[in-house]
Design a protein around this motif. Sequence first.
Motif, PDB file in Angstrom:
ATOM      1  N   GLY A 136      19.538 101.243  56.620  1.00 41.49           N
ATOM      2  CA  GLY A 136      20.116 102.377  57.478  1.00 41.49           C
ATOM      3  C   GLY A 136      19.321 101.659  58.341  1.00 41.49           C
ATOM      4  O   GLY A 136      19.144 102.190  60.219  1.00 41.49           O
ATOM      5  N   LEU A 137      18.318 100.881  58.122  1.00 39.70           N
ATOM      6  CA  LEU A 137      16.978 100.619  59.211  1.00 39.70           C
ATOM      7  C   LEU A 137      18.282 100.086  60.890  1.00 39.70           C
ATOM      8  O   LEU A 137      17.972  99.837  61.649  1.00 39.70           O
ATOM      9  CB  LEU A 137      16.415  99.648  59.128  1.00 39.70           C
ATOM     10  CG  LEU A 137      15.367  99.669  58.199  1.00 39.70           C
ATOM     11  CD1 LEU A 137      13.810  99.013  57.654  1.00 39.70           C
ATOM     12  CD2 LEU A 137      14.254 101.369  59.130  1.00 39.70           C
ATOM     13  N   LEU A 138      19.222  98.856  60.264  1.00 40.23           N
ATOM     14  CA  LEU A 138      19.889  97.989  61.033  1.00 40.23           C
ATOM     15  C   LEU A 138      20.375  99.026  61.756  1.00 40.23           C
ATOM     16  O   LEU A 138      20.956  98.818  63.268  1.00 40.23           O
ATOM     17  CB  LEU A 138      21.263  97.493  60.065  1.00 40.23           C
ATOM     18  CG  LEU A 138      20.368  96.009  59.784  1.00 40.23           C
ATOM     19  CD1 LEU A 138      20.875  95.055  59.118  1.00 40.23           C
ATOM     20  CD2 LEU A 138      19.686  95.189  61.390  1.00 40.23           C
ATOM     21  N   GLU A 139      21.222 100.126  60.642  1.00 36.39           N
ATOM     22  CA  GLU A 139      21.999 101.489  61.585  1.00 36.39           C
ATOM     23  C   GLU A 139      21.636 101.437  63.024  1.00 36.39           C
ATOM     24  O   GLU A 139      22.117 102.797  64.015  1.00 36.39           O
ATOM     25  CB  GLU A 139      22.799 102.249  60.627  1.00 36.39           C
ATOM     26  CG  GLU A 139      23.832 101.441  59.732  1.00 36.39           C
ATOM     27  CD  GLU A 139      24.985 101.124  60.555  1.00 36.39           C
ATOM     28  OE1 GLU A 139      24.764 101.309  61.572  1.00 36.39           O
ATOM     29  OE2 GLU A 139      25.516 100.302  59.758  1.00 36.39           O
ATOM     30  N   ILE A 140      19.871 102.412  62.576  1.00 34.10           N
ATOM     31  CA  ILE A 140      19.046 103.195  63.916  1.00 34.10           C
ATOM     32  C   ILE A 140      18.920 102.017  64.438  1.00 34.10           C
ATOM     33  O   ILE A 140      18.885 103.099  65.812  1.00 34.10           O
ATOM     34  CB  ILE A 140      17.827 103.506  62.760  1.00 34.10           C
ATOM     35  CG1 ILE A 140      18.209 105.335  61.546  1.00 34.10           C
ATOM     36  CG2 ILE A 140      17.303 104.176  63.779  1.00 34.10           C
ATOM     37  CD1 ILE A 140      17.091 105.212  60.790  1.00 34.10           C
ATOM     38  N   LYS A 141      18.287 101.188  64.135  1.00 30.92           N
ATOM     39  CA  LYS A 141      18.387 100.018  65.464  1.00 30.92           C
ATOM     40  C   LYS A 141      19.571  99.778  66.164  1.00 30.92           C
ATOM     41  O   LYS A 141      19.800  99.708  67.570  1.00 30.92           O
ATOM     42  CB  LYS A 141      18.058  98.324  65.760  1.00 30.92           C
ATOM     43  CG  LYS A 141      16.820  98.383  64.673  1.00 30.92           C
ATOM     44  CD  LYS A 141      16.358  97.217  63.750  1.00 30.92           C
ATOM     45  CE  LYS A 141      14.809  96.357  63.201  1.00 30.92           C
ATOM     46  NZ  LYS A 141      15.001  95.785  62.928  1.00 30.92           N
ATOM     47  N   ARG A 142      21.140  99.779  65.733  1.00 33.46           N
ATOM     48  CA  ARG A 142      22.043  99.920  66.805  1.00 33.46           C
ATOM     49  C   ARG A 142      22.696 101.282  67.710  1.00 33.46           C
ATOM     50  O   ARG A 142      22.820 101.560  68.048  1.00 33.46           O
ATOM     51  CB  ARG A 142      23.594 100.251  65.391  1.00 33.46           C
ATOM     52  CG  ARG A 142      24.658 100.015  65.852  1.00 33.46           C
ATOM     53  CD  ARG A 142      26.048  99.799  65.268  1.00 33.46           C
ATOM     54  NE  ARG A 142      26.772  99.775  65.190  1.00 33.46           N
ATOM     55  CZ  ARG A 142      28.205  99.773  64.834  1.00 33.46           C
ATOM     56  NH1 ARG A 142      27.643  99.821  63.761  1.00 33.46           N
ATOM     57  NH2 ARG A 142      29.688  99.745  65.530  1.00 33.46           N
ATOM     58  N   LEU A 143      22.136 102.362  66.779  1.00 32.64           N
ATOM     59  CA  LEU A 143      21.486 103.837  66.899  1.00 32.64           C
ATOM     60  C   LEU A 143      20.592 104.485  68.042  1.00 32.64           C
ATOM     61  O   LEU A 143      20.740 104.383  69.714  1.00 32.64           O
ATOM     62  CB  LEU A 143      21.324 105.130  65.993  1.00 32.64           C
ATOM     63  CG  LEU A 143      21.554 106.417  67.177  1.00 32.64           C
ATOM     64  CD1 LEU A 143      23.275 106.357  67.109  1.00 32.64           C
ATOM     65  CD2 LEU A 143      21.387 107.007  65.859  1.00 32.64           C
ATOM     66  N   ALA A 144      19.613 103.185  68.154  1.00 34.71           N
ATOM     67  CA  ALA A 144      18.745 103.091  68.986  1.00 34.71           C
ATOM     68  C   ALA A 144      19.168 102.168  70.354  1.00 34.71           C
ATOM     69  O   ALA A 144      19.330 102.495  71.839  1.00 34.71           O
ATOM     70  CB  ALA A 144      17.223 102.744  68.725  1.00 34.71           C
ATOM     71  N   ARG A 145      19.442 101.345  70.272  1.00 30.19           N
ATOM     72  CA  ARG A 145      20.499 100.472  71.645  1.00 30.19           C
ATOM     73  C   ARG A 145      21.432 101.233  71.953  1.00 30.19           C
ATOM     74  O   ARG A 145      22.079 101.023  73.435  1.00 30.19           O
ATOM     75  CB  ARG A 145      20.922  99.170  71.122  1.00 30.19           C
ATOM     76  CG  ARG A 145      20.054  97.906  70.903  1.00 30.19           C
ATOM     77  CD  ARG A 145      19.198  97.641  71.631  1.00 30.19           C
ATOM     78  NE  ARG A 145      19.904  97.490  73.072  1.00 30.19           N
ATOM     79  CZ  ARG A 145      20.639  96.054  73.099  1.00 30.19           C
ATOM     80  NH1 ARG A 145      20.229  95.647  72.283  1.00 30.19           N
ATOM     81  NH2 ARG A 145      21.173  95.952  74.200  1.00 30.19           N
ATOM     82  N   LEU A 146      22.387 102.257  71.890  1.00 37.31           N
ATOM     83  CA  LEU A 146      23.698 102.789  72.679  1.00 37.31           C
ATOM     84  C   LEU A 146      22.806 103.706  73.195  1.00 37.31           C
ATOM     85  O   LEU A 146      23.705 103.587  73.877  1.00 37.31           O
ATOM     86  CB  LEU A 146      24.512 103.322  71.189  1.00 37.31           C
ATOM     87  CG  LEU A 146      25.629 102.635  70.513  1.00 37.31           C
ATOM     88  CD1 LEU A 146      26.242 103.189  69.365  1.00 37.31           C
ATOM     89  CD2 LEU A 146      26.583 101.834  71.622  1.00 37.31           C
ATOM     90  N   VAL A 147      22.011 104.101  72.102  1.00 39.31           N
ATOM     91  CA  VAL A 147      20.887 105.127  73.313  1.00 39.31           C
ATOM     92  C   VAL A 147      20.464 104.400  74.802  1.00 39.31           C
ATOM     93  O   VAL A 147      20.538 105.352  75.907  1.00 39.31           O
ATOM     94  CB  VAL A 147      19.855 106.155  72.429  1.00 39.31           C
ATOM     95  CG1 VAL A 147      19.134 107.107  73.275  1.00 39.31           C
ATOM     96  CG2 VAL A 147      20.758 107.080  71.391  1.00 39.31           C
ATOM     97  N   GLU A 148      19.707 103.533  74.420  1.00 37.99           N
ATOM     98  CA  GLU A 148      19.195 102.475  75.468  1.00 37.99           C
ATOM     99  C   GLU A 148      20.190 102.532  77.000  1.00 37.99           C
ATOM    100  O   GLU A 148      19.971 102.852  77.693  1.00 37.99           O
ATOM    101  CB  GLU A 148      18.388 101.318  75.125  1.00 37.99           C
ATOM    102  CG  GLU A 148      18.086 100.621  76.135  1.00 37.99           C
ATOM    103  CD  GLU A 148      16.117 101.170  76.404  1.00 37.99           C
ATOM    104  OE1 GLU A 148      15.800 100.532  77.269  1.00 37.99           O
ATOM    105  OE2 GLU A 148      16.128 102.428  75.544  1.00 37.99           O
ATOM    106  N   ASP A 149      21.703 102.301  75.704  1.00 32.50           N
ATOM    107  CA  ASP A 149      22.579 101.380  76.680  1.00 32.50           C
ATOM    108  C   ASP A 149      23.305 102.752  78.038  1.00 32.50           C
ATOM    109  O   ASP A 149      23.452 103.033  79.205  1.00 32.50           O
ATOM    110  CB  ASP A 149      23.803 101.080  76.164  1.00 32.50           C
ATOM    111  CG  ASP A 149      24.121  99.984  75.755  1.00 32.50           C
ATOM    112  OD1 ASP A 149      22.460  99.159  75.982  1.00 32.50           O
ATOM    113  OD2 ASP A 149      24.128  99.188  74.691  1.00 32.50           O
TER     114      ASP A 149
END
Length: 307
Positions: A136-149
Amino acid sequence: MHSVLDELPQAIILHDHGKVLFLNRMARELWHVENSSAKGRRIIEVLRRHTLDELVLTGGEIELLIGGRELLCRSVPGAIICEDVTEKNQAQRELREVMAILSHEFRTPVAGIMGVLEALQYDLPTEMRENFVSQGLLEIKRLARLVEDMTVGFRVSTLRDIVFSDVTCRAEKLLQPELERNGVTLVVEGDDTPLHADPDKLLQVVLNLAENAIRYGPNPGVIILRATLEAAQAWISVLDEGKELVDYEVIFKPHQRGPSARGYGSGMGLYIIRSIAESWGGIAEGRFVPAHEGRPSGNEFRVSVPL
């Protein structure tokens, strides 16, 4: 009045019940016609578009392609006003394309997080529960990077004097888990290079460049992140040991990934890098660098930072 109309960016055709009275400078340039030969003739004879002739009768507005330009033409009493909307339409098409790509990419981490939360509702063994939390944490980090992009390109730039190490120190910490997971060693050069840039936007560029090298380059392997000064600008580059690509330009387009890409990815990294670089007046490019002075050959992706 004619001299005022000639200064306007819109193409304007004045008419009397469909007979041309005057074309301003922009209209003359678009249709390659002079007032001396157009005056008194019907619109369809001069502009060679029956849709514009009909527009005079019906009113309203239509879009036309004239000389490679997209024009929004409106009929008002005694005139047709044509506005060039080429860039506006292109920007809207690009925005729709980017949003479609990103919305597609959001579905995967959101579905993953939902699955993890649903699983954690049940009484699970400690080890299994920890695995679900890590996932779950990996997916949240991935989601955060998408938002950052999505957001980094829209932030107001805060330019200041920095050295390259102000960015690389942050980047190394953020990249460490992925470097270890893929068996890649990161070498940083030019830490003391002076720059005048927005540190957050430059960090985003460095992260995307490095992540591309980790995913596209040989694993295990070495990637070199470096800053160099050339004339009146700095170059920030990442060099891997990968094989030469057939086309370096195509992967700067949205939703494009290299042939050796592994794992997930939105195909937006290089597109975002180029967008950010162009926003500060720089460029982004990829190229193959042959072996030189003990360094192996490989692919180099870099951006310029004007000084």
